[in-house]
Design a protein around this motif. Structure first.
Motif, PDB file in Angstrom:
ATOM      1  N   GLU A  12       0.748  -1.166   0.055  1.00  0.00           N
ATOM      2  CA  GLU A  12       0.090   0.008  -0.267  1.00  0.00           C
ATOM      3  C   GLU A  12       0.776   1.159  -0.228  1.00  0.00           C
ATOM      4  OE1 GLU A  12      -2.888  -0.061   3.200  1.00  0.00           O
ATOM      5  OE2 GLU A  12      -3.510  -1.975   2.371  1.00  0.00           O
ATOM      6  N   ARG A  13       0.380   2.211  -0.651  1.00  0.00           N
ATOM      7  CA  ARG A  13       0.974   3.425  -0.676  1.00  0.00           C
ATOM      8  C   ARG A  13       0.928   4.190   0.900  1.00  0.00           C
ATOM      9  NH1 ARG A  13      -2.639   6.280  -4.829  1.00  0.00           N
ATOM     10  NH2 ARG A  13      -1.131   7.823  -4.395  1.00  0.00           N
ATOM     11  N   PRO A  47      -0.551   6.140   3.730  1.00  0.00           N
ATOM     12  CA  PRO A  47      -1.915   6.665   3.929  1.00  0.00           C
ATOM     13  C   PRO A  47      -2.057   8.425   3.780  1.00  0.00           C
ATOM     14  CG  PRO A  47      -1.441   5.172   5.353  1.00  0.00           C
ATOM     15  CD  PRO A  47      -0.340   5.306   4.801  1.00  0.00           C
ATOM     16  N   ARG A  83      -1.623   9.061  -0.151  1.00  0.00           N
ATOM     17  CA  ARG A  83      -2.461   8.713  -1.064  1.00  0.00           C
ATOM     18  C   ARG A  83      -3.893   9.239  -0.859  1.00  0.00           C
ATOM     19  NH1 ARG A  83      -2.600   2.885   2.240  1.00  0.00           N
ATOM     20  NH2 ARG A  83      -4.550   2.959   3.219  1.00  0.00           N
ATOM     21  N   TYR A 134      -4.844   2.924  -4.130  1.00  0.00           N
ATOM     22  CA  TYR A 134      -4.173   3.071  -3.128  1.00  0.00           C
ATOM     23  C   TYR A 134      -2.935   2.147  -2.862  1.00  0.00           C
ATOM     24  CZ  TYR A 134      -6.778  -0.916  -0.572  1.00  0.00           C
ATOM     25  OH  TYR A 134      -7.177  -1.824  -0.195  1.00  0.00           O
ATOM     26  N   MET A 165     -10.317   4.703  -5.785  1.00  0.00           N
ATOM     27  CA  MET A 165      -8.938   4.565  -5.286  1.00  0.00           C
ATOM     28  C   MET A 165      -8.934   2.819  -4.815  1.00  0.00           C
ATOM     29  SD  MET A 165     -10.881   6.400  -3.357  1.00  0.00           S
ATOM     30  CE  MET A 165     -12.010   6.667  -1.831  1.00  0.00           C
ATOM     31  N   ALA A 196     -12.871   6.646   3.422  1.00  0.00           N
ATOM     32  CA  ALA A 196     -11.955   7.038   2.710  1.00  0.00           C
ATOM     33  C   ALA A 196     -12.379   8.140   1.522  1.00  0.00           C
ATOM     34  CB  ALA A 196     -11.315   5.804   1.601  1.00  0.00           C
ATOM     35  N   ARG A 227     -10.557  12.307   1.815  1.00  0.00           N
ATOM     36  CA  ARG A 227     -10.202  13.081   0.384  1.00  0.00           C
ATOM     37  C   ARG A 227     -10.799  14.060   0.403  1.00  0.00           C
ATOM     38  NH1 ARG A 227      -8.882   7.968   0.148  1.00  0.00           N
ATOM     39  NH2 ARG A 227      -7.112   7.071  -1.024  1.00  0.00           N
ATOM     40  N   TYR A 250      -8.268  -0.230   4.523  1.00  0.00           N
ATOM     41  CA  TYR A 250      -7.657   1.001   4.120  1.00  0.00           C
ATOM     42  C   TYR A 250      -8.184   2.370   4.428  1.00  0.00           C
ATOM     43  CZ  TYR A 250     -11.402   2.099   0.503  1.00  0.00           C
ATOM     44  OH  TYR A 250     -12.131   2.707   0.065  1.00  0.00           O
ATOM     45  N   GLU A 258      -6.503   5.496   6.691  1.00  0.00           N
ATOM     46  CA  GLU A 258      -6.446   6.680   6.248  1.00  0.00           C
ATOM     47  C   GLU A 258      -6.971   7.739   7.088  1.00  0.00           C
ATOM     48  OE1 GLU A 258      -6.639   5.255   1.752  1.00  0.00           O
ATOM     49  OE2 GLU A 258      -8.209   6.383   2.473  1.00  0.00           O
TER      50      GLU A 258
END
Length: 495
Positions: A17-18, A20, A23, A30, A198, A309, A313, A350, A354
């Motif tokens: 995973e990238r 948090p 991303r 992600y 994502m 998520a 964002r 995820y 985040e």
């Protein structure tokens, strides 16, 4: 099995995973690719277990375990270890038309049934599955394969989610002319508008749809059967119909004030966001914004996580997720949740990662039941009133939720997202077609047969079984295609 000691030598690793914090600044996938050598090691962990249980889907204790499309998992794990990626891709496609959809968004009940999982972390099946199909696309191995001849039979598939696409793909392979009808502007159903970018980028759906189109399937968007085209017209123009419209009637929170402004169904929130993102990169403003909002997500499942998520964002002000269940244990309960049942354990997905990266804590509040919503002078929600609950049983053994005195709480909120699932399929078209339904409003059509009470009309996926997994939808779409082909031709070669 190429490496008998692989499960002893290598530890479990899943899709990387990238970070948090970085991303959440974009809507890109992600995750990031795993190096090929690590993937080979994950394939090597697959045991020569004698009787593999990962590839046979069933329901145990009300939860899916194993793979409903009967994926040839041990075979393609070994092929990956051997570096035979093209052969692994062939094995993937034998049982699953769309391994990329399950590779990106399936909760992997196969891993819950992995024999290694009895006393070690299971094989990273989903990670290997996704990597095979992604390599197949990258290398140009996934190409259109139109049928050599046509039967002259015409079939309508209503709904373009995973069940509809699987049914269409199989029937097209059999040489029938298939038209898929979708009421929205893009093909994919909840794959497109129910799962955020994502987590499942639309380009992943679109590239597969483009292949299906090149294979000869016709796709008709912005067309709702029963309104834009009557059911009588549809049946008159086709030799058979397969209903794959999903289960899209939302469940409500039975609480005072649920009609206040600022309270939305999760799918309305996610759909609008994805459409605006794909149409204009959110510049058209045609979405429900969480920016500078105190957001509460009601529902502890995957859709609730997707709402977390998305809200992060948008730069929400605060974020909380209500889960009506107690916090789960970290490891499988060998008595109450034994192998090979799907492990009911605490997971950090995820969206929670985040939210924690932004707000410094896991956003979940457990054993919380919503009692009422309170609005401001403009009719917009401003508070959510809750109480903690515990599970009990009545004298007949039925489960009940008992409120715990003294646990009442008031939460500040000006955006509430209801992510508590769906109760069943919409009824208008079914009534128009005079299709029989059961006591849960699902289409009456026996599993494995898929025939409705109406001659030449079949049903598959969530419309038939109720809200379920992508992999079950693919299973039912494939099998309904088989039965439809048998109905049209008298026999079938479809699996």
């Amino acid at each position: 099995m190429g490496k008998p000691t692989g499960f002893l030598e290598y530890s479990r690793k899943t899709q990387h995973e990238r970070d948090p914090k970085s991303r959440i600044k974009d809507w890109d996938d992600y995750t990031k690719p795993m190096p090929e050598e690590e993937l080979k090691q994950q394939g090597a962990r697959c045991m020569d277990c004698g009787v593999p249980t990962c590839h046979t889907g069933m329901e145990l204790n009300g939860v899916t375990t194993g793979c409903p499309v009967y994926h040839l998992i041990p075979e393609w794990n070994d092929l990956v270890y051997q570096g035979q990626w093209k052969e692994a891709l062939k094995k993937e496609h034998e049982m699953n038309n769309f391994p990329e959809f399950t590779g990106f968004a399936c909760p992997a009940p196969c891993e819950g049934a992995c024999v290694l999982g009895i006393n070690e972390p299971p094989v990273a099946i989903r990670t290997v599955e996704r990597s095979i199909i992604e390599k197949g696309f990258a290398e140009g191995w996934v190409v259109p394969e139109p049928p050599e001849k046509r039967t002259g039979k015409r079939i309508a598939v209503v709904g373009s989610g995973p069940a509809g696409l699987a049914a269409a793909a199989q029937l097209n392979k059999a040489g029938h002319s298939v038209t898929v009808y979708e009421r929205h502007d893009r093909i994919g159903g909840l794959l497109t508008y129910g799962i955020p970018e994502m987590k499942l980028p639309y380009e992943v759906v679109e590239r597969r749809v483009n292949i299906l189109r090149e294979e000869g399937i016709e796709f008709v968007t912005n067309t709702e059967i029963g309104k834009d085209i009557t059911s009588d017209e549809l049946e008159a123009e086709h030799d058979a119909v397969i209903l794959c419209g999903g289960a899209t009637v939302h469940r409500d929170v039975p609480a005072e004030g649920s009609d206040l402004k600022g309270i939305h169904y999760a799918m309305d929130f996610l759909h609008a966001n994805t459409k605006s993102l794909l149409d204009s990169n959110l510049e058209d403003g045609n979405y429900i914004s969480a920016k500078d909002r105190d957001v509460i997500v009601i529902g502890g499942g995957d859709t609730g996580t997707d709402c977390l998520a998305t809200s992060v964002r948008h730069n929400c002000r605060s974020l909380t997720q209500f889960d009506i269940y107690d916090k789960k244990v970290d490891t499988r309960d060998a008595v109450g949740n034994p192998w090979p049942q799907y492990p009911i354990i605490h997971r950090i997905e995820y969206g929670q990662k985040e939210a924690e990266a932004v707000f410094g804590r896991d956003p979940r509040a457990y054993a919380v039941m919503t009692k009422k919503f309170v609005g401001d002078e403009n009719g917009r929600v401003k508070e959510v009133h809750t109480v903690n609950v515990r599970l009990t049983k009545d004298e007949d053994g039925n489960r009940l939720r008992e409120e715990i005195p003294g646990t009442e709480k008031v939460w500040k909120a000006d955006l509430v997202l209801l992510a508590i699932g769906f109760s069943g399929p919409e009824q208008e078209l079914l009534e128009q077609m005079e299709i029989e339904t059961d006591d849960r409003t699902r289409v009456k059509a026996e599993y494995g047969k898929y025939k409705t009470n109406k001659d030449g009309v079949f049903a598959a996926g969530d419309m038939r079984r109720g809200q379920s997994l992508i992999v079950w939808a693919i299973n039912e779409g494939r099998e309904a295609a088989r039965e439809c082909d048998r109905y049209l031709m008298g026999s079938t070669q479809l699996p």
